[in-house]
Design a protein around this motif. Structure first.
Motif, PDB file in Angstrom:
ATOM      1  N   PHE A  66     -25.382  34.218 -47.873  1.00  8.85           N
ATOM      2  CA  PHE A  66     -24.352  35.270 -47.262  1.00  8.85           C
ATOM      3  C   PHE A  66     -25.516  36.216 -46.582  1.00  8.85           C
ATOM      4  CE2 PHE A  66     -23.181  39.557 -47.887  1.00  8.85           C
ATOM      5  CZ  PHE A  66     -21.904  39.800 -47.363  1.00  8.85           C
ATOM      6  N   LEU A  67     -26.378  36.322 -46.443  1.00  9.93           N
ATOM      7  CA  LEU A  67     -27.552  37.544 -45.356  1.00  9.93           C
ATOM      8  C   LEU A  67     -27.331  36.236 -43.779  1.00  9.93           C
ATOM      9  CD1 LEU A  67     -30.031  38.806 -47.314  1.00  9.93           C
ATOM     10  CD2 LEU A  67     -27.728  40.190 -46.675  1.00  9.93           C
ATOM     11  N   SER A  68     -27.674  35.348 -43.876  1.00 13.86           N
ATOM     12  CA  SER A  68     -27.818  34.533 -42.857  1.00 13.86           C
ATOM     13  C   SER A  68     -26.639  34.233 -41.811  1.00 13.86           C
ATOM     14  CB  SER A  68     -27.984  33.366 -43.114  1.00 13.86           C
ATOM     15  OG  SER A  68     -29.583  32.920 -44.138  1.00 13.86           O
ATOM     16  N   ALA A  69     -25.453  34.114 -42.349  1.00  9.96           N
ATOM     17  CA  ALA A  69     -24.326  34.340 -42.152  1.00  9.96           C
ATOM     18  C   ALA A  69     -23.859  35.357 -41.101  1.00  9.96           C
ATOM     19  CB  ALA A  69     -23.120  34.004 -42.759  1.00  9.96           C
ATOM     20  N   TYR A 150     -23.025  26.541 -52.325  1.00 11.71           N
ATOM     21  CA  TYR A 150     -23.159  27.697 -51.147  1.00 11.71           C
ATOM     22  C   TYR A 150     -24.111  26.983 -49.708  1.00 11.71           C
ATOM     23  CZ  TYR A 150     -22.325  30.934 -54.748  1.00 11.71           C
ATOM     24  OH  TYR A 150     -21.344  31.133 -55.786  1.00 11.71           O
ATOM     25  N   ILE A 151     -24.867  26.218 -50.080  1.00  8.09           N
ATOM     26  CA  ILE A 151     -25.642  25.380 -48.621  1.00  8.09           C
ATOM     27  C   ILE A 151     -24.571  25.132 -48.226  1.00  8.09           C
ATOM     28  CG2 ILE A 151     -26.904  24.126 -48.146  1.00  8.09           C
ATOM     29  CD1 ILE A 151     -28.678  26.935 -48.496  1.00  8.09           C
ATOM     30  N   PHE A 152     -23.619  24.026 -48.899  1.00 11.84           N
ATOM     31  CA  PHE A 152     -22.682  22.982 -48.536  1.00 11.84           C
ATOM     32  C   PHE A 152     -20.776  23.919 -47.275  1.00 11.84           C
ATOM     33  CE2 PHE A 152     -18.623  21.315 -48.856  1.00 11.84           C
ATOM     34  CZ  PHE A 152     -19.113  19.925 -47.234  1.00 11.84           C
ATOM     35  N   ALA A 153     -21.306  25.411 -48.269  1.00 14.44           N
ATOM     36  CA  ALA A 153     -20.083  26.093 -47.766  1.00 14.44           C
ATOM     37  C   ALA A 153     -20.541  27.258 -46.204  1.00 14.44           C
ATOM     38  CB  ALA A 153     -19.810  27.403 -48.865  1.00 14.44           C
ATOM     39  N   TYR A 154     -22.208  27.524 -46.408  1.00 19.81           N
ATOM     40  CA  TYR A 154     -22.386  27.891 -45.359  1.00 19.81           C
ATOM     41  C   TYR A 154     -22.764  27.244 -44.342  1.00 19.81           C
ATOM     42  CZ  TYR A 154     -26.126  29.763 -42.459  1.00 19.81           C
ATOM     43  OH  TYR A 154     -27.324  29.964 -40.630  1.00 19.81           O
ATOM     44  N   MET A 216     -13.194  32.158 -44.194  1.00 18.10           N
ATOM     45  CA  MET A 216     -14.080  32.127 -43.399  1.00 18.10           C
ATOM     46  C   MET A 216     -15.403  32.755 -44.260  1.00 18.10           C
ATOM     47  SD  MET A 216     -14.683  31.826 -39.405  1.00 18.10           S
ATOM     48  CE  MET A 216     -13.267  30.459 -38.533  1.00 18.10           C
ATOM     49  N   SER A 217     -14.864  34.383 -44.191  1.00 16.66           N
ATOM     50  CA  SER A 217     -15.421  34.937 -45.149  1.00 16.66           C
ATOM     51  C   SER A 217     -15.323  34.594 -46.457  1.00 16.66           C
ATOM     52  CB  SER A 217     -14.499  36.664 -44.887  1.00 16.66           C
ATOM     53  OG  SER A 217     -14.974  36.868 -45.540  1.00 16.66           O
ATOM     54  N   ASN A 218     -14.354  34.175 -47.323  1.00 15.15           N
ATOM     55  CA  ASN A 218     -13.722  33.795 -48.195  1.00 15.15           C
ATOM     56  C   ASN A 218     -14.785  32.823 -49.553  1.00 15.15           C
ATOM     57  OD1 ASN A 218     -11.809  35.864 -48.974  1.00 15.15           O
ATOM     58  ND2 ASN A 218     -10.124  34.175 -48.843  1.00 15.15           N
ATOM     59  N   LEU A 219     -15.555  31.639 -48.425  1.00 20.00           N
ATOM     60  CA  LEU A 219     -16.294  30.963 -49.012  1.00 20.00           C
ATOM     61  C   LEU A 219     -17.484  31.840 -49.499  1.00 20.00           C
ATOM     62  CD1 LEU A 219     -15.922  28.603 -45.507  1.00 20.00           C
ATOM     63  CD2 LEU A 219     -15.506  27.968 -47.770  1.00 20.00           C
ATOM     64  N   ILE A 220     -17.947  32.423 -48.677  1.00 20.18           N
ATOM     65  CA  ILE A 220     -19.229  33.261 -49.715  1.00 20.18           C
ATOM     66  C   ILE A 220     -19.139  34.767 -49.276  1.00 20.18           C
ATOM     67  CG2 ILE A 220     -21.512  32.992 -49.343  1.00 20.18           C
ATOM     68  CD1 ILE A 220     -21.554  30.623 -47.581  1.00 20.18           C
ATOM     69  N   LYS A 221     -18.346  34.759 -50.765  1.00 21.33           N
ATOM     70  CA  LYS A 221     -18.115  36.328 -51.511  1.00 21.33           C
ATOM     71  C   LYS A 221     -19.298  37.294 -51.142  1.00 21.33           C
ATOM     72  CE  LYS A 221     -14.232  34.369 -53.609  1.00 21.33           C
ATOM     73  NZ  LYS A 221     -14.223  33.368 -53.082  1.00 21.33           N
ATOM     74  N   GLU A 222     -19.882  38.125 -51.844  1.00 19.97           N
ATOM     75  CA  GLU A 222     -20.606  39.151 -51.189  1.00 19.97           C
ATOM     76  C   GLU A 222     -21.696  38.738 -52.373  1.00 19.97           C
ATOM     77  OE1 GLU A 222     -21.787  41.729 -53.115  1.00 19.97           O
ATOM     78  OE2 GLU A 222     -19.499  41.628 -54.813  1.00 19.97           O
ATOM     79  N   PRO A 223     -22.812  38.423 -51.871  1.00 13.36           N
ATOM     80  CA  PRO A 223     -23.435  38.901 -54.168  1.00 13.36           C
ATOM     81  C   PRO A 223     -23.827  39.291 -54.448  1.00 13.36           C
ATOM     82  CG  PRO A 223     -25.059  38.110 -52.269  1.00 13.36           C
ATOM     83  CD  PRO A 223     -23.395  38.692 -51.285  1.00 13.36           C
ATOM     84  N   ASP A 244     -15.264  37.060 -59.411  1.00 10.30           N
ATOM     85  CA  ASP A 244     -14.781  34.845 -58.832  1.00 10.30           C
ATOM     86  C   ASP A 244     -16.078  34.974 -57.839  1.00 10.30           C
ATOM     87  OD1 ASP A 244     -14.820  32.193 -59.205  1.00 10.30           O
ATOM     88  OD2 ASP A 244     -13.193  32.499 -59.107  1.00 10.30           O
ATOM     89  N   PHE A 245     -17.383  34.413 -57.822  1.00  9.57           N
ATOM     90  CA  PHE A 245     -18.380  34.656 -56.446  1.00  9.57           C
ATOM     91  C   PHE A 245     -18.709  32.719 -56.304  1.00  9.57           C
ATOM     92  CE2 PHE A 245     -19.882  38.304 -59.002  1.00  9.57           C
ATOM     93  CZ  PHE A 245     -20.150  38.820 -57.831  1.00  9.57           C
ATOM     94  N   SER A 246     -17.660  31.844 -56.913  1.00 12.67           N
ATOM     95  CA  SER A 246     -18.026  30.272 -57.273  1.00 12.67           C
ATOM     96  C   SER A 246     -17.070  30.715 -55.664  1.00 12.67           C
ATOM     97  CB  SER A 246     -16.601  29.574 -58.163  1.00 12.67           C
ATOM     98  OG  SER A 246     -15.674  29.993 -58.217  1.00 12.67           O
ATOM     99  N   VAL A 247     -17.093  29.306 -54.754  1.00 12.03           N
ATOM    100  CA  VAL A 247     -16.688  28.649 -54.059  1.00 12.03           C
ATOM    101  C   VAL A 247     -15.581  27.630 -54.143  1.00 12.03           C
ATOM    102  CG1 VAL A 247     -17.202  27.189 -51.833  1.00 12.03           C
ATOM    103  CG2 VAL A 247     -19.025  28.483 -52.716  1.00 12.03           C
TER     104      VAL A 247
END
Length: 275
Positions: A66-69, A150-154, A216-223, A244-247
């Motif tokens: 999330f931070l890297s994105a 999360y890595i794949f979603a990134y 794109m934002s929905n792929l990795i929601k705020e953690p 729901d935080f899942s991908v």
């Protein structure tokens, strides 16, 4: 594929601005590790961020992606400026004269997008793994390698975002205006979301999920609200932060669909233009 990539990397090698942006991007990615060094004492209160559990597995995969994105704009600038330079330096026309087809030209750009996204993803994976192995309270393999979606979603998020930048770079031809168009599109999506909350509150999430930046934002929601310390404070004041935080596979499909649209749209634009 390697021939096309070689052409693109040859151009990047001779672009000083691109090299500065790429180096800046990876330096900022590495700076995530500096968070672990935040430590200060106020009287008897000792504060060490790494000891709060933010680098625990598997939470670290969610947090770091999330931070890297948030700094992906630096590589987007490289991609957009690549297209701007193609027009300003006449290299696009020269490539076509030298026998490169328009399809091959777009593929060379798309392969570059894939490489940027892949290298960035591997870098984030390694930094997160190292930080986790050093600071995580949980080092069992089953825990370490859980939540790797999360890595794949990134990776998917970067490919989609960079493909959108490529499309805007071809559409507008000037890097500053292309970035401006991206900002305007973001404002349009934000305005649309606000209007939907006003008029159709119950349908906001369903409609917005199909717009490119929101998808794109929905792929990795705020953690942050997933963090146990934040949940504990929220429970004490009677707030419910459960979500729901899942991908979701549907979000991945939507972003992949937009990626295909942007790449095909780039090809159609280039094919119709008289260069």
């Amino acid at each position: 594929m390697f021939r096309l990539l070689n052409i693109e990397f040859h151009k990047l090698k001779h672009s000083r601005a691109s090299k500065v942006l790429i180096i800046t991007y990876f330096v900022l990615l590495t700076s995530t590790a500096l968070i672990a060094s935040i430590k200060f004492d106020i009287g008897e209160i000792k504060f060490h961020l790494a000891e709060l559990g933010i680098f625990n597995f598997p939470y670290i995969w969610h947090l770091n992606t999330f931070l890297s994105a948030t700094i992906k704009i630096f590589l987007l600038l490289v991609i957009v400026s690549m297209m701007s330079n193609e027009y300003s330096n006449k290299t696009l026309k020269q490539n076509l004269i030298d026998g490169l087809s328009k399809k091959e030209f777009i593929l060379s750009k798309f392969y570059t997008v894939i490489v940027f996204a892949l290298v960035s993803t591997l870098f984030v994976f390694l930094v997160s793994l190292i930080l986790g192995l050093i600071y995580s309270d949980f080092t069992e393999p089953a825990i370490i390698f859980s939540d790797l979606e999360y890595i794949f979603a990134y990776f998917i998020k970067l490919v989609g975002f960079f493909s959108m930048g490529l499309f805007l770079g071809i559409l507008i031809k000037r890097s500053a205006f292309a970035i401006g168009a991206l900002i305007v599109w973001f404002m349009i999506e934000s305005f649309t979301k606000g209007m939907l909350y006003w008029k159709l509150e119950g349908a906001v999430d369903f409609i917005m999920q199909f717009l490119p930046l929101e998808a794109m934002s929905n792929l990795i929601k705020e953690p942050f609200t997933r963090f146990s310390a934040v949940k504990s404070v929220a429970n004490q004041i009677g707030e419910d932060l459960s979500k729901d935080f899942s991908v979701h596979f549907s979000d991945i499909l939507i972003v992949l669909a937009w990626t295909a649209i942007f790449i095909y749209g780039s090809y159609r634009l280039l094919k119709r233009r008289d260069l």
